[in-house]
Design a protein around this motif. Structure first.
Motif, PDB file in Angstrom:
ATOM      1  N   GLY A  98       9.571   1.511  68.999  1.00  0.00           N
ATOM      2  CA  GLY A  98       8.757   1.861  67.843  1.00  0.00           C
ATOM      3  C   GLY A  98       7.581   2.762  68.149  1.00  0.00           C
ATOM      4  N   ARG A 155       6.592   9.352  59.840  1.00  0.00           N
ATOM      5  CA  ARG A 155       7.249   9.518  58.542  1.00  0.00           C
ATOM      6  C   ARG A 155       7.236   8.192  57.782  1.00  0.00           C
ATOM      7  NH1 ARG A 155      10.521  14.198  57.957  1.00  0.00           N
ATOM      8  NH2 ARG A 155       9.557  15.774  59.286  1.00  0.00           N
ATOM      9  N   ALA A 169      14.801   5.260  63.975  1.00  0.00           N
ATOM     10  CA  ALA A 169      14.555   4.730  62.634  1.00  0.00           C
ATOM     11  C   ALA A 169      14.869   3.243  62.524  1.00  0.00           C
ATOM     12  CB  ALA A 169      15.376   5.498  61.603  1.00  0.00           C
ATOM     13  N   THR A 185      21.253   4.040  61.834  1.00  0.00           N
ATOM     14  CA  THR A 185      20.152   3.445  62.601  1.00  0.00           C
ATOM     15  C   THR A 185      20.593   3.056  64.006  1.00  0.00           C
ATOM     16  OG1 THR A 185      20.655   1.203  61.824  1.00  0.00           O
ATOM     17  CG2 THR A 185      19.083   2.506  60.516  1.00  0.00           C
ATOM     18  N   TRP A 195       3.363   8.869  69.673  1.00  0.00           N
ATOM     19  CA  TRP A 195       3.335   9.524  68.371  1.00  0.00           C
ATOM     20  C   TRP A 195       2.495  10.798  68.454  1.00  0.00           C
ATOM     21  CZ3 TRP A 195       3.677   6.398  63.284  1.00  0.00           C
ATOM     22  CH2 TRP A 195       4.675   5.414  63.410  1.00  0.00           C
ATOM     23  N   ARG A 229       8.537   5.115  55.989  1.00  0.00           N
ATOM     24  CA  ARG A 229       9.854   4.499  56.169  1.00  0.00           C
ATOM     25  C   ARG A 229      10.743   4.694  54.951  1.00  0.00           C
ATOM     26  NH1 ARG A 229      12.575   0.967  59.314  1.00  0.00           N
ATOM     27  NH2 ARG A 229      14.122  -0.364  58.302  1.00  0.00           N
ATOM     28  N   TRP A 244      13.366   0.935  63.899  1.00  0.00           N
ATOM     29  CA  TRP A 244      12.120   0.165  63.907  1.00  0.00           C
ATOM     30  C   TRP A 244      11.015   0.973  63.244  1.00  0.00           C
ATOM     31  CZ3 TRP A 244      11.602  -4.791  65.887  1.00  0.00           C
ATOM     32  CH2 TRP A 244      10.297  -5.310  65.885  1.00  0.00           C
ATOM     33  N   SER A 245      10.194   0.311  62.449  1.00  0.00           N
ATOM     34  CA  SER A 245       9.045   0.972  61.842  1.00  0.00           C
ATOM     35  C   SER A 245       7.783   0.189  62.173  1.00  0.00           C
ATOM     36  CB  SER A 245       9.215   1.087  60.322  1.00  0.00           C
ATOM     37  OG  SER A 245       9.332  -0.207  59.742  1.00  0.00           O
ATOM     38  N   SER A 246       6.669   0.902  62.196  1.00  0.00           N
ATOM     39  CA  SER A 246       5.362   0.296  62.449  1.00  0.00           C
ATOM     40  C   SER A 246       4.454   0.594  61.266  1.00  0.00           C
ATOM     41  CB  SER A 246       4.752   0.862  63.741  1.00  0.00           C
ATOM     42  OG  SER A 246       5.577   0.601  64.853  1.00  0.00           O
ATOM     43  N   GLU A 254       5.860   2.999  58.789  1.00  0.00           N
ATOM     44  CA  GLU A 254       6.144   4.365  59.221  1.00  0.00           C
ATOM     45  C   GLU A 254       7.136   4.384  60.375  1.00  0.00           C
ATOM     46  OE1 GLU A 254       2.204   6.989  58.203  1.00  0.00           O
ATOM     47  OE2 GLU A 254       2.238   5.932  60.124  1.00  0.00           O
ATOM     48  N   VAL A 255       7.976   5.402  60.396  1.00  0.00           N
ATOM     49  CA  VAL A 255       8.926   5.642  61.465  1.00  0.00           C
ATOM     50  C   VAL A 255       8.384   6.763  62.347  1.00  0.00           C
ATOM     51  CG1 VAL A 255      11.249   6.518  61.965  1.00  0.00           C
ATOM     52  CG2 VAL A 255      10.914   4.853  60.128  1.00  0.00           C
ATOM     53  N   TYR A 256       8.536   6.622  63.650  1.00  0.00           N
ATOM     54  CA  TYR A 256       8.096   7.675  64.577  1.00  0.00           C
ATOM     55  C   TYR A 256       8.556   9.036  64.097  1.00  0.00           C
ATOM     56  CZ  TYR A 256       8.261  10.765  68.635  1.00  0.00           C
ATOM     57  OH  TYR A 256       8.129  11.843  69.481  1.00  0.00           O
TER      58      TYR A 256
END
Length: 302
Positions: A252, A128, A116, A292, A25, A130, A118-120, A123-125
């Motif tokens: 992710g 951003r 998109a 996605t 990131w 989600r 997967w989110s952590s 947030e999406v890489y």
């Protein structure tokens, strides 16, 4: 919260925090949507093209036979299901046509996961929210748009099932990768796509037998080597109850697109016949933006 990480043969299980996990990131800027595909430079593509010397080729995709659009792609496991539902459309002018309903993230369809998927922590890489990236109207950031023009790079097969399939529940580590490199006389380099053969069917519905899978140690190795794209023939994650090395960390956190549910037996056979485990890999998903993920037919050319 600390998360457990799989042990290698030489270590005991330890606790690792989120900050200990590999992370891309911010590496390529706040607006980047390519992730590790940034590692596929013009030089990498030129070296991939140089791998083509015989003209032999093989597909890495599972074949799909559509079902009539009267059932569900997630029907009970007692019936044969398909990720593609088909409805014939009669044009009335002698031209046959049909409509398709495609379930992108399906174990019986070789497909590529967009970032998109997967989110952590919501947030999406590469950071951003989600709910801004993935909306009811489609994906606005980190979608299939990033690779809709196609991906061409050098591919490397690490065949971990030369003699027999990997044991149930086997955690693949960096040691397994490096032993395969030595055995096959190949080296994974920055920008390469990595294909890993476990010798298992790409189907999560295997009762009473945990599939082998990629450990966090193996994902760290891919990060160090600069792998741009990963695919394998085991699905899903090694331990669904724990941290997900491939989807949670590789996709992710490293922003490494994944091609799920590949069929690698024919590739392994051709590699063994030619005594070559590197090739040009061409990945050309449908040029549909804002998804996605998408079905894909990866082609290895020698």
């Amino acid at each position: 919260m600390a998360e457990p990480i799989e042990a290698t043969e030489a270590t005991e299980p330890v606790e690792r925090t989120e900050s200990d996990l590999p992370d891309n990131w911010g590496r390529w800027g706040a607006d980047d949507e390519l992730g590790t595909l940034n590692l596929i430079t013009d030089d990498v593509r030129a070296k991939a093209a140089a791998e083509v010397r015989t003209g032999r080729w093989v597909s890495l995709a599972q074949p799909i036979t559509p079902n009539p659009m009267i059932s569900s792609p997630f029907a009970p496991t007692t019936v044969d299901v398909s990720p593609v539902q088909q409805m014939m459309a009669h044009t009335g002018v002698g031209v046959a046509a049909d409509l398709m309903l495609v379930t992108n993230h399906h174990a019986r369809s070789t497909h590529i996961d967009a970032l998109a998927h997967w989110s952590s922590d919501g947030e999406v890489y590469p950071g951003r929210p989600r709910d801004q990236a993935v909306t009811a109207g489609g994906v606005t950031f980190g979608s299939t748009t990033a690779f809709a023009a196609g991906i061409v790079t050098r591919g490397v097969l690490l065949d971990l099932a030369v003699e027999e399939p990997l044991p149930a529940g086997h955690a693949v580590t960096s040691h397994d990768f490096e032993e395969a490199e030595k055995r096959q006389g190949v080296e994974v380099r920055s920008g390469d796509a990595l294909a890993v053969r476990f010798g298992w069917p790409a189907d999560p519905l295997i009762a009473d037998r945990p599939t082998p899978g990629i450990s966090l140690d193996a994902v760290r190795w891919m990060h160090r080597r600069g792998v741009s794209l990963y695919t394998g023939d085991a699905y899903p994650a090694l331990d669904p109850a724990g941290p997900s090395p491939l989807h949670g960390v590789a996709l992710g956190r490293l922003a490494m697109p994944l091609i799920d549910a590949s069929l690698l037996d024919e590739l392994a056979a051709l590699c063994a016949e030619l005594a070559r485990y590197s090739f040009m890999l061409t990945v050309a998903p449908p040029r549909v933006h804002g998804l996605t993920g998408a079905p894909v037919n990866p082609i290895a050319t020698f």
